[in-house]
Design a protein around this motif. Structure first.
Motif, PDB file in Angstrom:
ATOM      1  N   ARG A  30       1.631   1.234   2.299  1.00  0.00           N
ATOM      2  CA  ARG A  30       1.657   0.008   1.487  1.00  0.00           C
ATOM      3  C   ARG A  30       2.262  -1.188   2.226  1.00  0.00           C
ATOM      4  NH1 ARG A  30       5.008   3.380  -1.943  1.00  0.00           N
ATOM      5  NH2 ARG A  30       7.163   3.033  -1.417  1.00  0.00           N
ATOM      6  N   GLU A  31       2.853  -0.951   3.378  1.00  0.00           N
ATOM      7  CA  GLU A  31       3.384  -2.064   4.173  1.00  0.00           C
ATOM      8  C   GLU A  31       2.294  -2.759   4.990  1.00  0.00           C
ATOM      9  OE1 GLU A  31       6.433  -3.305   4.032  1.00  0.00           O
ATOM     10  OE2 GLU A  31       6.965  -1.807   2.526  1.00  0.00           O
ATOM     11  N   PRO A  34      -2.857  -0.854   1.516  1.00  0.00           N
ATOM     12  CA  PRO A  34      -3.005  -1.106   0.079  1.00  0.00           C
ATOM     13  C   PRO A  34      -1.689  -1.564  -0.538  1.00  0.00           C
ATOM     14  CG  PRO A  34      -2.656   1.219   0.410  1.00  0.00           C
ATOM     15  CD  PRO A  34      -2.674   0.575   1.790  1.00  0.00           C
ATOM     16  N   ASP A  35      -1.780  -1.997  -1.790  1.00  0.00           N
ATOM     17  CA  ASP A  35      -0.566  -2.370  -2.519  1.00  0.00           C
ATOM     18  C   ASP A  35       0.187  -1.130  -2.984  1.00  0.00           C
ATOM     19  OD1 ASP A  35      -0.833  -5.325  -2.593  1.00  0.00           O
ATOM     20  OD2 ASP A  35      -2.729  -4.816  -3.568  1.00  0.00           O
ATOM     21  N   GLU A  36      -0.539  -0.045  -3.138  1.00  0.00           N
ATOM     22  CA  GLU A  36       0.057   1.230  -3.560  1.00  0.00           C
ATOM     23  C   GLU A  36      -0.802   2.348  -2.985  1.00  0.00           C
ATOM     24  OE1 GLU A  36       0.635   3.672  -7.745  1.00  0.00           O
ATOM     25  OE2 GLU A  36       0.424   1.494  -7.845  1.00  0.00           O
ATOM     26  N   ALA A  37      -0.190   3.471  -2.663  1.00  0.00           N
ATOM     27  CA  ALA A  37      -0.946   4.602  -2.128  1.00  0.00           C
ATOM     28  C   ALA A  37      -0.392   5.904  -2.690  1.00  0.00           C
ATOM     29  CB  ALA A  37      -0.853   4.627  -0.605  1.00  0.00           C
ATOM     30  N   LEU A  49      -5.922   4.811  -3.357  1.00  0.00           N
ATOM     31  CA  LEU A  49      -5.340   3.585  -2.841  1.00  0.00           C
ATOM     32  C   LEU A  49      -5.507   2.543  -3.934  1.00  0.00           C
ATOM     33  CD1 LEU A  49      -6.977   3.634   0.698  1.00  0.00           C
ATOM     34  CD2 LEU A  49      -4.714   4.458   0.059  1.00  0.00           C
TER      35      LEU A  49
END
Length: 154
Positions: A30-31, A34-37, A49
């Motif tokens: 996420r860094e 994607p914004d979240e994984a 993702l």
């Protein structure tokens, strides 16, 4: 233009073990991507993702299925398949990250294939391919910068 495979190579100022961690662990993914994984580097593991705010109708949340995970040199997965289907050739794109120690860092080779096999109309194929080319160019440059700042235990 050929709309079959995207291939990129980037040199990263980090060890293969560090790069493997950065491309497989949710907190590192996420860094730079994607914004979240939600993912586990285990063959057969399923994850997702999240691009955007998960609660928004505009969020994109592709599923993925890990195909291979061989630390610290190989990670591959299928993604973008329909939610109600298992990932396979013809309904998903196949991404491979190959990591090779080189010059005190890591050469990362990324390949994404399967675009023509998706059965899309030509206009959709061209749009999807261009979108992924632009995405990988952006995200891989983020990966190079981010991975160089990460230290993981060997």
């Amino acid at each position: 233009m050929e709309y079959g495979t995207i291939e990129r190579e980037v040199q990263i100022d980090a060890s293969p073990a560090t790069v493997f961690e950065v491309i497989t662990s949710p907190e590192h993914l996420r860094e730079w991507w994607p914004d979240e994984a939600v993912v586990e580097a285990t063959p057969g593991a399923k994850g997702e993702l999240v691009f955007g705010d998960r609660s928004s109708d505009e969020a994109q949340i592709p599923q993925l299925t890990v195909v291979e995970a061989v630390p610290p040199r190989l990670f591959s997965f299928r993604w973008t398949h329909p939610r109600d289907e298992e990932a396979r050739e013809g309904n998903s794109l196949f991404v491979t990250f190959e990591l090779t120690a080189r010059g005190g860092g890591t050469l990362l080779r990324m390949t994404e294939s399967g675009f023509r096999e998706m059965g899309w109309e030509v206009a959709v194929l061209e749009e999807q391919y261009r979108d992924h080319v632009e995405g990988w160019d952006d995200f891989l440059s983020r990966l190079v910068g981010y991975a160089a700042t990460v230290e993981v235990a060997s």
